[in-house]
Each structure stands twice: as structure tokens, then as C-alpha cells.
Scaffold this motif. Structure first.
Motif, PDB file in Angstrom:
ATOM      1  N   ALA A 166       0.844  -1.198   0.000  1.00 13.02           N
ATOM      2  CA  ALA A 166       0.000   0.000   0.000  1.00 13.02           C
ATOM      3  C   ALA A 166       0.876   1.243   0.000  1.00 13.02           C
ATOM      4  O   ALA A 166       1.927   1.284   0.663  1.00 13.02           O
ATOM      5  CB  ALA A 166      -0.910  -0.003   1.224  1.00 13.02           C
ATOM      6  N   TYR A 167       0.444   2.271  -0.729  1.00 12.03           N
ATOM      7  CA  TYR A 167       1.136   3.558  -0.775  1.00 12.03           C
ATOM      8  C   TYR A 167       0.155   4.668  -0.411  1.00 12.03           C
ATOM      9  O   TYR A 167      -0.996   4.678  -0.871  1.00 12.03           O
ATOM     10  CB  TYR A 167       1.680   3.832  -2.185  1.00 12.03           C
ATOM     11  N   ARG A 168       0.626   5.587   0.440  1.00 16.55           N
ATOM     12  CA  ARG A 168      -0.134   6.788   0.781  1.00 16.55           C
ATOM     13  C   ARG A 168       0.725   8.002   0.445  1.00 16.55           C
ATOM     14  O   ARG A 168       1.860   8.102   0.918  1.00 16.55           O
ATOM     15  CB  ARG A 168      -0.510   6.782   2.271  1.00 16.55           C
ATOM     16  N   ASP A 169       0.181   8.889  -0.359  1.00 15.12           N
ATOM     17  CA  ASP A 169       0.907  10.085  -0.782  1.00 15.12           C
ATOM     18  C   ASP A 169       2.271   9.742  -1.374  1.00 15.12           C
ATOM     19  O   ASP A 169       3.283  10.415  -1.111  1.00 15.12           O
ATOM     20  CB  ASP A 169       1.084  11.044   0.400  1.00 15.12           C
ATOM     21  N   GLY A 170       2.293   8.651  -2.137  1.00  5.46           N
ATOM     22  CA  GLY A 170       3.508   8.284  -2.845  1.00  5.46           C
ATOM     23  C   GLY A 170       4.540   7.537  -2.033  1.00  5.46           C
ATOM     24  O   GLY A 170       5.623   7.225  -2.536  1.00  5.46           O
TER      25      GLY A 170
ATOM     26  N   ILE B 227       3.261   2.335   3.020  1.00 10.67           N
ATOM     27  CA  ILE B 227       2.807   2.283   4.416  1.00 10.67           C
ATOM     28  C   ILE B 227       2.455   0.847   4.754  1.00 10.67           C
ATOM     29  O   ILE B 227       2.161   0.032   3.885  1.00 10.67           O
ATOM     30  CB  ILE B 227       1.586   3.193   4.663  1.00 10.67           C
ATOM     31  N   GLY B 228       2.456   0.545   6.034  1.00 13.44           N
ATOM     32  CA  GLY B 228       2.061  -0.780   6.484  1.00 13.44           C
ATOM     33  C   GLY B 228       3.040  -1.854   6.045  1.00 13.44           C
ATOM     34  O   GLY B 228       4.182  -1.587   5.655  1.00 13.44           O
ATOM     35  N   ARG B 229       2.586  -3.092   6.131  1.00 15.19           N
ATOM     36  CA  ARG B 229       3.414  -4.253   5.785  1.00 15.19           C
ATOM     37  C   ARG B 229       3.010  -4.800   4.417  1.00 15.19           C
ATOM     38  O   ARG B 229       1.854  -4.697   4.013  1.00 15.19           O
ATOM     39  CB  ARG B 229       3.242  -5.352   6.837  1.00 15.19           C
ATOM     40  N   MET B 230       3.981  -5.361   3.739  1.00 11.81           N
ATOM     41  CA  MET B 230       3.680  -6.061   2.495  1.00 11.81           C
ATOM     42  C   MET B 230       3.009  -7.390   2.829  1.00 11.81           C
ATOM     43  O   MET B 230       3.456  -8.121   3.716  1.00 11.81           O
ATOM     44  CB  MET B 230       4.963  -6.329   1.717  1.00 11.81           C
ATOM     45  N   LEU B 231       1.935  -7.698   2.105  1.00  8.77           N
ATOM     46  CA  LEU B 231       1.306  -9.009   2.243  1.00  8.77           C
ATOM     47  C   LEU B 231       1.996  -9.991   1.300  1.00  8.77           C
ATOM     48  O   LEU B 231       2.309  -9.656   0.156  1.00  8.77           O
ATOM     49  CB  LEU B 231      -0.179  -8.939   1.893  1.00  8.77           C
ATOM     50  N   ASP B 232       2.222 -11.196   1.787  1.00  4.52           N
ATOM     51  CA  ASP B 232       2.852 -12.259   0.991  1.00  4.52           C
ATOM     52  C   ASP B 232       2.046 -13.527   1.258  1.00  4.52           C
ATOM     53  O   ASP B 232       2.196 -14.162   2.305  1.00  4.52           O
ATOM     54  CB  ASP B 232       4.313 -12.422   1.402  1.00  4.52           C
ATOM     55  N   ILE B 233       1.157 -13.886   0.302  1.00  2.25           N
ATOM     56  CA  ILE B 233       0.184 -14.946   0.544  1.00  2.25           C
ATOM     57  C   ILE B 233       0.363 -16.054  -0.485  1.00  2.25           C
ATOM     58  O   ILE B 233       0.164 -15.823  -1.689  1.00  2.25           O
ATOM     59  CB  ILE B 233      -1.257 -14.404   0.462  1.00  2.25           C
ATOM     60  N   PRO B 234       0.735 -17.257  -0.053  1.00  5.56           N
ATOM     61  CA  PRO B 234       0.837 -18.381  -0.989  1.00  5.56           C
ATOM     62  C   PRO B 234      -0.518 -18.702  -1.611  1.00  5.56           C
ATOM     63  O   PRO B 234      -1.573 -18.487  -0.998  1.00  5.56           O
ATOM     64  CB  PRO B 234       1.336 -19.529  -0.110  1.00  5.56           C
ATOM     65  N   PHE B 235      -0.491 -19.260  -2.826  1.00  7.05           N
ATOM     66  CA  PHE B 235      -1.739 -19.616  -3.498  1.00  7.05           C
ATOM     67  C   PHE B 235      -2.545 -20.640  -2.691  1.00  7.05           C
ATOM     68  O   PHE B 235      -3.771 -20.619  -2.699  1.00  7.05           O
ATOM     69  CB  PHE B 235      -1.462 -20.172  -4.902  1.00  7.05           C
TER      70      PHE B 235
END
Length: 619
Positions: free
Chosen positions: A596-600, A603-611
Motif C-alpha cells: 500500500a502507498y499513501r501520498d507516494g 505504508i504498512g506491511r507487504m502481504l505475501d500470501i501463498p496460493f
């Protein structure tokens, strides 16, 4: 007042988010921002214009290092007085800060306390440093005492503003319980619901029944996911647990009272009683000796319910409540009543003649019979009974207060019967649930996002508003093994529920609330308190089409957020595909990553979800 305030900016709803107002939680009923500021220094004095020792002590505690001088002139000092304030109730207050002084007025001690909590929030974040005192004359100290000019008139929307802590599934020390109370009081909660007993541990000393803590307070140590924990092994040392002595209980109750918090003890029955049954097996229909399970896998396999058909059960309850009533001066005893499995009652030889003698048609009516008898015991101790909404089953006890957790319907039904209600639906108020996408969260069950908590509305359209006493946040601890994790789960959702229960409904403004939450994170950083930023993370919803295709929907709690994703095992950034609409997960891809990006800026954590996880969600 006109002489000391210049250029007032009044809270004008719903546009107040644009005004340069302090980041207060919960939002006051009325707030006006003035021009200038007042600076507390080591020379500032306190004029406490009341002989009430309770008030004098709370003022001194809230403003450590400042000297009380009741003859101090209002100019350049802080004046606190107990006095009526027009249109302000017992928990309300008026706080006036000008460049020449501070004046706090309230009709009762509770209002003084809440005004002091607001004053604390008006100070810079450094006020939250452990051991902080207004001492010295350095520039640094002066900056830490700056308070913006403001006029606040404030009082709560609801009288019951509760937080519950479950100490049975995970045991927390007396010291942490006091920290929990201290922090909730700062945000104007006034009820501490103490879940003292359950299947996994009995946590309060009952002198007339010593085995409750000798046996019932201890179980086999286990870690890991709740329902994956192994059952106890015969002969295994029962080393995990603990309990509070009666002296410790009195200490906590007094500590809470000094912070305007009423403690409500919960002794959960007729179900959730395995810890007591392990100590006294004769409490059940079968009389079977059972261990204390460190999980929930035993439910419906082992009898964890009291036998409602034997008088000895009620003698046991009378002993417990005799001592409970002496320890807790508040008017309530919570008796639980939730999730009582009644299958063992259906097979109980003692229950059949009782049903016949009392005209009970089914086991739900046995529970009603049980709760009615328990209510008489509670009333004999000079207390009022509260129970979870299952106490409606089979008919409600005459004077019971219902705590509605399975949504709002139980509370609505109880209110329509004329009973007082505390709303605490799990969808909004269970702070042990996931607060973000499960792929980036510690293990638990269900979901309650920060926005869900902020959207909580305790008063349904269809009931008399005076019967809704308020609401509360609940922290169950099956998946909360430490106090540090308890903080992570409670905050910031407890900010949201605090505002719902204190502030006027029409002041609610989600974007402005988020701004204020992020300001309070800086205060928590200084204090060393843990919290969650999960509301900054994206979250993923999966839909499976009839053709077998898996469709991905991405979302975020905040407006104006850009989401970027990859399905090719690379790390996403602002140059990756931007999410615009639901998409089909590519055949052969084995994981989804989202940022997620806010104002360029990310922010937050990257989600990494296996299929494999996505496919499970689709099912």
C-alpha cells in the motif's frame, strides 16, 4: 472567558476535522481552540479548591512535581475546583486553558479525573515518559509543559464504558492488571470486567474452597495455536498458571477506584467451569475426575458444566459469591452463562425429576432455572446479576442485566423485555480477533478491523435508549500469551471503542480519528506501550467462481490509498501493477504480494500470501 480567549475556533460538525484542534481521544463533547498557549514550568503551582482528599491526590498524581498551594492566584497557575457546571453531569468537566492560566472545574471527583486525563493529552508526548516530573528550569522542560489555549466542555455519552481482560486462558500478574487499568482509565473507560475463571484456570482465592486455587489455578504448560496444543499427559507437572490472593484483589480494586474504575468480577457458569470441576468433581452430573485442558478440544467431550439439579451445586455457588461480594464493592457480579453445552444434562438422571417437578420442557429451560436460582444467591449478597446473552435461553431471570456478544439481537430482545443491556457484539468489540489480513497477523480467529470498532453503534433504533447502559471491548486470551501481545491486540481498537462510548455520535469522523490515533502512537512510543498498525496494511478477499477460477479483490481501510501487487514472485513497489478492479489469479502463479502507498510512500506491511492460502480462503 472573553478576556482570556482570542480568535476562538468552535467545533462545528461535521467539518471539525479541518480545524487545528488538539488530537484528543475520545473526542470531547465541545471544544474551542484559542490563540496562544500556556507553559507549565517548575514554578507553576496548583490551587486545589476543595478539601476532598481523593481530588487533591489525583491532581498531584496527574501533575507530578508541581506544588499544591491553595492560596496561589489563578494567574500563571493551575486552578482545580469542585463546583457545579451548567448542563454537565457527574462525570463531566470544564477545562479552560489560556496564556495566563488553566482552570478545571467539575461537579464531582470523576469529572476532575477525566479533565486531568484530557489535560495530560494536551501536553506533549514527553509527558508519557515513565517517571516524568515537571522539574527544573531548562528549555527542554519548558517545551514539555506547553499546552495550547482551548476551552473544553465535556461529558460521556454512556455510563458503562468497559474493557474486559480474560486472565484464565493466559494468566497476567497483578502488576500488569494494574497497568491495564491505568491505561484504560486514561482514555476514560470506567468499568474493568475481570474474567477471573474459565475452563483453563481459576484465578481468585476462595478461602472456604481452597482446592479451587490449589488445583484449579494450574495446568500443563503449552505454546502454539490454541486448538493444536496437546492434551495433558497423566502425571505431568501442572506448572503454568497462578491466582490472585484476596489481598491482591483488594489492592487492584482500590487501585481501580482511585482511577474512577469499577471492577466487575466474572465467575463463569454453568459452563466454562472445568477448572473448578477439576478441583471438585462432584460439581458435575457424572462426578468424573478431569484434568484442566490447555486447549478447547475437550468441549462436548468432557463435561465442563455444573450440575443444575443438585442443591450442593448452589451451596458451592453461595460460598463463592459470599467471598466475591466481600471483595468487590461494586453493585454487580457477572455470572457468564455463555456456551453451556447441555448434552450431559439431557443424560443426567438427577435432571429428569427436576424437570418434571418444575415443569421444565427442555434443557434450555434448565439453564433458565439455574440462572434464576443463581440470581437469588447474587441478590442475597446485595448484588445485581449480569450475564452473557445466552441467559435469555429458556427465559430471562427477573432482574438480570444482559451483555450482548453474539451480535445485537440478544441485547435488543432483552431491552424489549425491559432489561438493562450492555452491548458488546463480537463483530465490533472483540479485540482478540484479527485486526488486519491474517497473512500479516499473529494467529487468532475471526476479524474485527479498527474501522469495524469505530463503526460500532450501541443503541439500536428499535429499543428504549435508556436501557442501553453502554458497551465494552473484550480481550479473550486463548491466543494472547503475553502482556506485550495483549497491548498489541487492544490498541488502537480500544481508542475507537472509547470514542464510541464517550463522544457524541454526530462527532464521529473516521479520517480525523485516524489522524488522532497516529498522534497517540507517538505517546505510546515514549511510554514503551505496544500497539498495532494493521489498519495500514492492505487486505485480500478471495472469491471462487463456479468455473474454478479464483478471483482476487484488494482493499484498504483508509481512503486515497494506492495498492500495487505482483503474482510473479517479485517484490511489488509503485512501478508494479496498480490494483484497479478484481482480477483472476494467473494459472501457475504460486503467491500474491501486495503493498500500500499513501501520498507516494509505502505504508504498512507487504502481504505475501501463498496460493494454497488463497485457495483455502476461496473455499
Amino acid at each position: 472567558m472573553k478576556a482570556i480567549l482570542f480568535g476562538l475556533l468552535t467545533l462545528s460538525l461535521p467539518t471539525f476535522a479541518q480545524l487545528p484542534l488538539p488530537a484528543l481521544i475520545p473526542q470531547p463533547q465541545s471544544i474551542q481552540a484559542g490563540t496562544g498557549q500556556f507553559t507549565i514550568t517548575a514554578k507553576t503551582q496548583l490551587a486545589v479548591l476543595t478539601p476532598v482528599a481523593e481530588v487533591r491526590q489525583m491532581v498531584q498524581t496527574s501533575l507530578p512535581g508541581l506544588r499544591i498551594n491553595d492560596l496561589a492566584k489563578p494567574a500563571n497557575n493551575i486552578t482545580v475546583r469542585l463546583a457545579p457546571v451548567a448542563n454537565i453531569g457527574r462525570e463531566g468537566y470544564e477545562l479552560v486553558v489560556s496564556p495566563t492560566g488553566i482552570r478545571l472545574t467539575a461537579p464531582e471527583a470523576a469529572g476532575i479525573f477525566y479533565g486531568l486525563q484530557t489535560l495530560r493529552q494536551l501536553l506533549p508526548a514527553e509527558r508519557e515518559r515513565p517517571g516524568f516530573r515537571f522539574t527544573g528550569t531548562s528549555v527542554t522542560t519548558s517545551k514539555n509543559g506547553i499546552i495550547p489555549a482551548v476551552v473544553i466542555r465535556d461529558q460521556p455519552r454512556f455510563g458503562w464504558r468497559g474493557m474486559m481482560l480474560d486472565v484464565s486462558r493466559s494468566f497476567f500478574t497483578k502488576e500488569y492488571v494494574k497497568q491495564f487499568i491505568d491505561l484504560m482509565a486514561r482514555y476514560k473507560y470506567n468499568v474493568f470486567h475481570w474474567h477471573l475463571t474459565d475452563d483453563q484456570g481459576w484465578r481468585i482465592e476462595i478461602k472456604s474452597l481452597p482446592r479451587l486455587t490449589q488445583v484449579g489455578a494450574w495446568r500443563a504448560p503449552r505454546t502454539g495455536r490454541w486448538n493444536n496444543r496437546e492434551n495433558p499427559v497423566p502425571g505431568e507437572t501442572q506448572s503454568y498458571g497462578g491466582f490472585y490472593t484476596q489481598d491482591e484483589i483488594r489492592e487492584v480494586v482500590q487501585y481501580a477506584a482511585e482511577r474512577q474504575v469499577m471492577v466487575v468480577p466474572e465467575i463463569d457458569m454453568p459452563g466454562h467451569m472445568l477448572a473448578a470441576i477439576a478441583a471438585y468433581p462432584n460439581l458435575t452430573c457424572s462426578g468424573k475426575v478431569v484434568p484442566i485442558y490447555p486447549n478447547g478440544k475437550f468441549y462436548k467431550l468432557e463435561d465442563n458444566t455444573l450440575n443444575p439439579c443438585n442443591d450442593s451445586t448452589y451451596l458451592f455457588i453461595d460460598k463463592v459469591f459470599t467471598e466475591i461480594a466481600q471483595l468487590f464493592p461494586g453493585p454487580y457480579i457477572h455470572v457468564g452463562g455463555d456456551e453451556a453445552f447441555k448434552g450431559f444434562w439431557e443424560q443426567c438422571a438427577a435432571c429428569k425429576p427436576l424437570m418434571a417437578a418444575n415443569g421444565l420442557k427442555n434443557v434450555e429451560e434448565i439453564q433458565s432455572y439455574f440462572i434464576r436460582r443463581v440470581e437469588k444467591i447474587v441478590q442475597s449478597k446485595g448484588k445485581r446479576l449480569i450475564g452473557w446473552d445466552e441467559i435469555l435461553e429458556g427465559g430471562l431471570a427477573p432482574n438480570a442485566t444482559v451483555m450482548s456478544w453474539r451480535g445485537m439481537n440478544g441485547g435488543i430482545a432483552a431491552a424489549k423485555q425491559g432489561h438493562p443491556v450492555i452491548m458488546t457484539p463480537f463483530q465490533n468489540c472483540y479485540v482478540d480477533l484479527y485486526q488486519g489480513d491474517p497473512s500479516a497477523e499473529p494467529s487468532t480467529y475471526g476479524i474485527c478491523r479498527l474501522s469495524n470498532s469505530y463503526a460500532f453503534e450501541p443503541v439500536p433504533d428499535s429499543v428504549r435508549t435508556e436501557l442501553i447502559l453502554g458497551g465494552q471491548a473484550n480481550l479473550w486470551t486463548e491466543s494472547v500469551p503475553t502482556s506485550r501481545h495483549a497491548e498489541y491486540m487492544v490498541w488502537p481498537r480500544a481508542f475507537a471503542i472509547a470514542e464510541v462510548l464517550w463522544s457524541p455520535k454526530n462527532t464521529r469522523n473516521w479520517p480525523d480519528f485516524v489522524r488522532r490515533v497516529e498522534s497517540h502512537f507517538s505517546r505510546f512510543d515514549v511510554a514503551g506501550i505496544n500497539y498495532s498498525r494493521s489498519y495500514l496494511n492492505p487486505y485480500v478477499t478471495v472469491q471462487k467462481q463456479t468455473t474454478g477460477i479464483v478471483e482476487i479483490l484488494l482493499n484498504h481501510e483508509l481512503a486515497g490509498i494506492d495498492l500495487f501487487y505482483t503474482t510473479d514472485n517479485t517484490l511489488p513497489d509503485a512501478m508494479s501493477p496498480k490494483y484497479m478492479q478484481p482480477f483472476v489469479f494467473p494459472k501457475g502463479a504460486d503467491r500474491l504480494r501486495v503493498v500500500a502507498y499513501r501520498d507516494g510512500k509505502p505504508i504498512g506491511r507487504m502481504l505475501d500470501i501463498p496460493f494454497t492460502d488463497l485457495a483455502t480462503r476461496a473455499r
